[in-house]
Design a protein around this motif. Structure first.
Motif, PDB file in Angstrom:
ATOM      1  N   MET A   1       0.962  -1.195   0.085  1.00 49.07           N
ATOM      2  CA  MET A   1       0.082   0.004   0.154  1.00 49.07           C
ATOM      3  C   MET A   1       1.009   1.115  -0.075  1.00 49.07           C
ATOM      4  O   MET A   1       0.488   2.268  -0.316  1.00 49.07           O
ATOM      5  CB  MET A   1      -1.034  -0.035   1.196  1.00 49.07           C
ATOM      6  CG  MET A   1      -1.952   1.159   1.290  1.00 49.07           C
ATOM      7  SD  MET A   1      -3.079   1.200   2.163  1.00 49.07           S
ATOM      8  CE  MET A   1      -2.900   0.406   3.785  1.00 49.07           C
ATOM      9  N   GLU A   4       2.001   2.165  -3.633  1.00 43.17           N
ATOM     10  CA  GLU A   4       0.863   2.777  -4.401  1.00 43.17           C
ATOM     11  C   GLU A   4       0.600   4.300  -4.165  1.00 43.17           C
ATOM     12  O   GLU A   4       0.239   5.111  -4.873  1.00 43.17           O
ATOM     13  CB  GLU A   4      -0.532   1.799  -4.383  1.00 43.17           C
ATOM     14  CG  GLU A   4      -0.246   0.659  -5.119  1.00 43.17           C
ATOM     15  CD  GLU A   4      -1.414  -0.301  -4.777  1.00 43.17           C
ATOM     16  OE1 GLU A   4      -2.437  -0.064  -3.899  1.00 43.17           O
ATOM     17  OE2 GLU A   4      -1.549  -1.490  -5.178  1.00 43.17           O
ATOM     18  N   THR A   5       0.509   4.543  -2.825  1.00 45.61           N
ATOM     19  CA  THR A   5       0.307   5.671  -2.191  1.00 45.61           C
ATOM     20  C   THR A   5       1.748   6.775  -2.595  1.00 45.61           C
ATOM     21  O   THR A   5       1.186   7.799  -2.922  1.00 45.61           O
ATOM     22  CB  THR A   5       0.288   5.662  -0.519  1.00 45.61           C
ATOM     23  OG1 THR A   5      -0.827   4.752  -0.335  1.00 45.61           O
ATOM     24  CG2 THR A   5      -0.226   7.059  -0.075  1.00 45.61           C
ATOM     25  N   ASN A   8       1.226   7.586  -6.440  1.00 42.00           N
ATOM     26  CA  ASN A   8       0.212   8.439  -6.248  1.00 42.00           C
ATOM     27  C   ASN A   8       0.601   9.945  -6.030  1.00 42.00           C
ATOM     28  O   ASN A   8       0.128  10.815  -6.656  1.00 42.00           O
ATOM     29  CB  ASN A   8      -1.014   8.083  -5.614  1.00 42.00           C
ATOM     30  CG  ASN A   8      -2.274   8.488  -6.096  1.00 42.00           C
ATOM     31  OD1 ASN A   8      -2.476   9.871  -5.834  1.00 42.00           O
ATOM     32  ND2 ASN A   8      -3.311   7.914  -7.157  1.00 42.00           N
ATOM     33  N   GLU A  55      -6.605  11.166 -10.124  1.00 44.05           N
ATOM     34  CA  GLU A  55      -5.334  10.873  -9.047  1.00 44.05           C
ATOM     35  C   GLU A  55      -5.771  10.527  -7.712  1.00 44.05           C
ATOM     36  O   GLU A  55      -5.774   9.611  -7.002  1.00 44.05           O
ATOM     37  CB  GLU A  55      -4.167  11.506  -9.212  1.00 44.05           C
ATOM     38  CG  GLU A  55      -3.254  11.046 -10.490  1.00 44.05           C
ATOM     39  CD  GLU A  55      -2.687   9.954 -10.675  1.00 44.05           C
ATOM     40  OE1 GLU A  55      -2.342   9.289  -9.789  1.00 44.05           O
ATOM     41  OE2 GLU A  55      -2.563   9.364 -11.698  1.00 44.05           O
ATOM     42  N   GLU A  58      -8.465   7.961  -7.243  1.00 43.24           N
ATOM     43  CA  GLU A  58      -7.799   6.566  -7.288  1.00 43.24           C
ATOM     44  C   GLU A  58      -7.344   6.415  -5.905  1.00 43.24           C
ATOM     45  O   GLU A  58      -7.259   5.299  -5.533  1.00 43.24           O
ATOM     46  CB  GLU A  58      -6.836   6.654  -8.615  1.00 43.24           C
ATOM     47  CG  GLU A  58      -6.154   5.307  -8.563  1.00 43.24           C
ATOM     48  CD  GLU A  58      -4.893   5.508  -9.543  1.00 43.24           C
ATOM     49  OE1 GLU A  58      -3.948   4.679  -9.264  1.00 43.24           O
ATOM     50  OE2 GLU A  58      -5.260   5.988 -10.733  1.00 43.24           O
ATOM     51  N   LEU A  59      -6.529   7.605  -5.399  1.00 49.39           N
ATOM     52  CA  LEU A  59      -6.007   7.413  -4.089  1.00 49.39           C
ATOM     53  C   LEU A  59      -6.979   7.088  -3.036  1.00 49.39           C
ATOM     54  O   LEU A  59      -6.810   6.212  -2.002  1.00 49.39           O
ATOM     55  CB  LEU A  59      -5.055   8.618  -3.840  1.00 49.39           C
ATOM     56  CG  LEU A  59      -4.536   8.325  -2.397  1.00 49.39           C
ATOM     57  CD1 LEU A  59      -3.523   7.456  -2.393  1.00 49.39           C
ATOM     58  CD2 LEU A  59      -3.760   9.931  -2.111  1.00 49.39           C
ATOM     59  N   ASN A  61      -9.868   5.355  -3.507  1.00 56.17           N
ATOM     60  CA  ASN A  61     -10.138   3.938  -3.668  1.00 56.17           C
ATOM     61  C   ASN A  61      -9.195   2.892  -3.057  1.00 56.17           C
ATOM     62  O   ASN A  61      -9.594   2.026  -2.679  1.00 56.17           O
ATOM     63  CB  ASN A  61     -10.612   3.964  -5.033  1.00 56.17           C
ATOM     64  CG  ASN A  61     -11.828   4.711  -5.627  1.00 56.17           C
ATOM     65  OD1 ASN A  61     -12.588   4.862  -4.848  1.00 56.17           O
ATOM     66  ND2 ASN A  61     -11.921   4.896  -6.998  1.00 56.17           N
ATOM     67  N   THR A  62      -7.904   3.418  -3.357  1.00 55.59           N
ATOM     68  CA  THR A  62      -6.860   2.589  -2.961  1.00 55.59           C
ATOM     69  C   THR A  62      -6.769   2.606  -1.487  1.00 55.59           C
ATOM     70  O   THR A  62      -6.563   1.419  -1.070  1.00 55.59           O
ATOM     71  CB  THR A  62      -5.474   3.022  -3.307  1.00 55.59           C
ATOM     72  OG1 THR A  62      -5.651   3.183  -4.776  1.00 55.59           O
ATOM     73  CG2 THR A  62      -4.534   2.215  -3.096  1.00 55.59           C
TER      74      THR A  62
END
Length: 154
Positions: A1, A4-5, A8, A55, A58-59, A61-62
C-alpha cells in the motif's frame, strides 16, 4: 500500500508542478494579450486538473475509504517522513497554483472590462447625435436615431 500511495502522491506533486508552470505561461500570455495561445494553455490546464482529480479519486479508492493521515500512522517512521514531506510539498504547490490562478482570473477580468469599455466608447462614437433643431412649423423636430422598423400614425 505504501508503494501505491507514494507513486500516486508523486504523480500529484509532479502534476501540480506542471500546473504551476502552465499558469505562469498563461499569465505571461495574458499580459501580452495573445488569445490564441491562452486558449491552448487553458485546454491544457483543464485536462491537467481532470487528471489530478482522477489521481485523488484513485488514491481514495486505494485507501478503501480511510483517511490518508490514519494510513500514514501505521507505516514505518521513514515512510511516514517521506509521505508527510510529499504532502507538505503538495500543499505548498496547491497554494501557489491557487494564488497564480487568482491573479490570472483578475487580469483576464480586467482585460475584459477594458475591452468592454472600449467597445462601448466606439459604439457611442458612431451613433448619430441628437440634434435639437427647429422644423418647418417652428417647433423642435423629433429625431429618431435608433432604428425603426415600423413608422406610422394612429
Amino acid at each position: 500500500m505504501y508503494t501505491e500511495t507514494h507513486q500516486n502522491l508523486h504523480r500529484q506533486e509532479k502534476a501540480l508542478e506542471v500546473l504551476e508552470t502552465l499558469l505562469g505561461e498563461e499569465f505571461a500570455e495574458l499580459r501580452e494579450r495573445k488569445p490564441e495561445s491562452i486558449t491552448a494553455i487553458e485546454f491544457s490546464v483543464h485536462e491537467l486538473m481532470r487528471q489530478i482529480a482522477n489521481e485523488r479519486t484513485e488514491l481514495k479508492n486505494t485507501l478503501g475509504g480511510q483517511r490518508l493521515a490514519d494510513v500514514i500512522q501505521i507505516l514505518s517512521e521513514e515512510e511516514q517522513t517521506e509521505l508527510n514531506g510529499m504532502l507538505a510539498r503538495i500543499d505548498v504547490l496547491e497554494k501557489r497554483c491557487s494564488r497564480q490562478a487568482s491573479m490570472n482570473a483578475e487580469l483576464a477580468l480586467a482585460l475584459h472590462d477594458q475591452s468592454q469599455a472600449l467597445l462601448n466608447h466606439l459604439q457611442s462614437q458612431i451613433q448619430p447625435r441628437k440634434h435639437a433643431t427647429y422644423g418647418k412649423t417652428g417647433s423642435y423636430t423629433q429625431s429618431r436615431p435608433e432604428a425603426v422598423l415600423i413608422h406610422g400614425r394612429l
